[in-house]
Design an enzyme around this catalytic site. Sequence first.
Site, PDB file in Angstrom:
ATOM      1  N   ASP A   1      47.290  42.914  41.905  1.00 24.26           N
ATOM      2  CA  ASP A   1      45.961  42.308  42.060  1.00 24.26           C
ATOM      3  C   ASP A   1      45.949  40.835  41.647  1.00 24.26           C
ATOM      4  OD1 ASP A   1      43.079  42.566  42.572  1.00 24.26           O
ATOM      5  OD2 ASP A   1      42.852  42.294  40.407  1.00 24.26           O
TER       6      ASP A   1
ATOM      7  N   HIS B   1      47.559  35.254  42.644  1.00 27.63           N
ATOM      8  CA  HIS B   1      46.941  34.139  41.927  1.00 27.63           C
ATOM      9  C   HIS B   1      47.859  33.504  40.878  1.00 27.63           C
ATOM     10  CE1 HIS B   1      43.555  35.681  43.999  1.00 27.63           C
ATOM     11  NE2 HIS B   1      43.132  36.531  43.097  1.00 27.63           N
TER      12      HIS B   1
HETATM   13  C1  BG6 Z   1      40.417  38.816  42.568  1.00 26.80           C
HETATM   14  C2  BG6 Z   1      40.864  40.096  41.930  1.00 26.80           C
HETATM   15  O1  BG6 Z   1      41.328  38.426  43.557  1.00 26.80           O
HETATM   16  O2  BG6 Z   1      40.318  37.818  41.579  1.00 26.80           O
HETATM   17  C3  BG6 Z   1      39.906  40.506  40.842  1.00 26.80           C
HETATM   18  O3  BG6 Z   1      40.952  41.121  42.908  1.00 26.80           O
HETATM   19  C4  BG6 Z   1      39.706  39.391  39.849  1.00 26.80           C
HETATM   20  O4  BG6 Z   1      40.355  41.672  40.170  1.00 26.80           O
HETATM   21  C5  BG6 Z   1      39.373  38.100  40.569  1.00 26.80           C
HETATM   22  O5  BG6 Z   1      38.652  39.752  38.979  1.00 26.80           O
HETATM   23  C6  BG6 Z   1      39.344  36.932  39.611  1.00 26.80           C
HETATM   24  O6  BG6 Z   1      38.820  35.820  40.264  1.00 26.80           O
HETATM   25  P1  BG6 Z   1      37.987  34.709  39.501  1.00 26.80           P
HETATM   26  O7  BG6 Z   1      37.658  33.725  40.567  1.00 26.80           O
HETATM   27  O8  BG6 Z   1      36.795  35.388  38.928  1.00 26.80           O
HETATM   28  O9  BG6 Z   1      38.895  34.173  38.451  1.00 26.80           O
END
Ligand code: BG6
Length: 478
Positions: free
Chosen positions: A230, A235
Amino acid sequence: IPVDPFDLVIFGGTGDLARRKILPALFRRFVAGQIEGDVRLIGAARGDMDRDGYRAMARAAITEFGGEESARKKDLTAFLDLLDFVTLDARGTEGWEPLAALMRPDRIRAFYFSVAPALFGDLAKRLHKHGMADERSRIVVEKPFGRDLDTARDLNRTLARHFSEGQIYRIDHYLGKETVQNLMAIRFGNVLFEPLWNSQYVDHIQITVAESVGVGGRGDYYDKSGAMRDMVQNHMMQLLCLIAMEPPAKFEPDAVRDEKLKVIRALDPVARRNVVRGQYEGDGTQPGYRNQVGNRDSTTESFVALKAHISNWRWAGTPFYLRTGKRLRDRASEIAVVFKDAPHSIFGADAGRHRNILTIRLQPNEGIELGVTIKEPGPGGMRLIDVPLDMTFAEALGPEEADFPDAYERLIMDVIRGNQTLFMRGDEVEAAWAWTDPIIADWEEEGATPLDYATGSSGPDDALMLMHRDGRRWREIR
Ligand code: BG6
């Protein structure tokens, strides 16, 4: 600057992502004047709905998720006028002819696949069959892009049957975040940091993406995924790439993506002892992970910490520590570049140990901080202390300038402009899976259960040990 006229189709147009992110982002770009009147936004989904019903749904979604701008009723009404809806069956014939009839000639066409990846192939095929996949067309796909290397390869192959790589926009919304783009500006726009940006001067780098929320209502998806798939594969990997890559010759799609790919390919396999997985416990008021996802035996991780090494000339010997998890103490994402000690202290042992740390705060409280060593004021001896040179963007730029657009606003506009710099290329995604697959396979083989950690903590103690063992420590999540 307004973008060229376009038709955008959102497959899965009534889904969660469309309501929370895509429609509000489009609306805000409309208010900002970047989207003008000559645009068609078409929701497509199964189920009985007509144009008015779709507009009502969009109004409710934008009011809930659109931020302050949604109070501008006149703008909202004008925006909703751009919306249309088609009932469509991704695997059947229903809706495709009416959709094709709505597409106007001489317009940029973008198709947002906000649906389960299992449908990507069906959508691509039918777009092609109904004459909507020409050279002005582009498709946008969301993560998860596969769940391992094989499935990602399959997806790439399927899409490639009908669209060229230059037409495929794979979203990683972290790349749309203003502060993530800023990583490149900080590194390559200043002369100050780059000469020190290597293993000769950098002791280690820490990347933390901490969330205070749990999995919420996404248990079904999340339990089959876990933090590794995930967050880390996408990320965190992108953050690692931007911090570690060589300077691209130009800020252009393939120049940037080539450099990121080299970083991923230079990553060493991660030994079992260098990975920690955790799963959060309940705290009396909030349920623990297993309860929340409704799977008593779940061994899915909601936390990962690991130590990575990049085997190339620049980074050999400098570890990268990555950590991400849910239900941690706070929502805080940052990258800390911890520099080495000065080669020799002229102040003797009494002065203690001091090092410079450059911290880039990604969210919240976006900014950068540089820890600098100075003399402790006073008549005593030469005592040293570390103080921060701290720049919060909201203060330095003014609150208005620092009111950053949501990642989706930037990314969707880039799709229309035809700029792929902030999107992942197929080979990049595959390389990222090639690195994470063995880690996940090792867990599965071992049958390991993740370590429990308390809601509101900074993860399992073993994650602290991962650093202590090396004589280092994590920065506090605050
Ligand atoms: C998403 C994930 O891609 O990114 C989530 O699937 C996570 O689990 C989210 O909470 C976090 O994104 P941000 O922009 O809130 O840091």
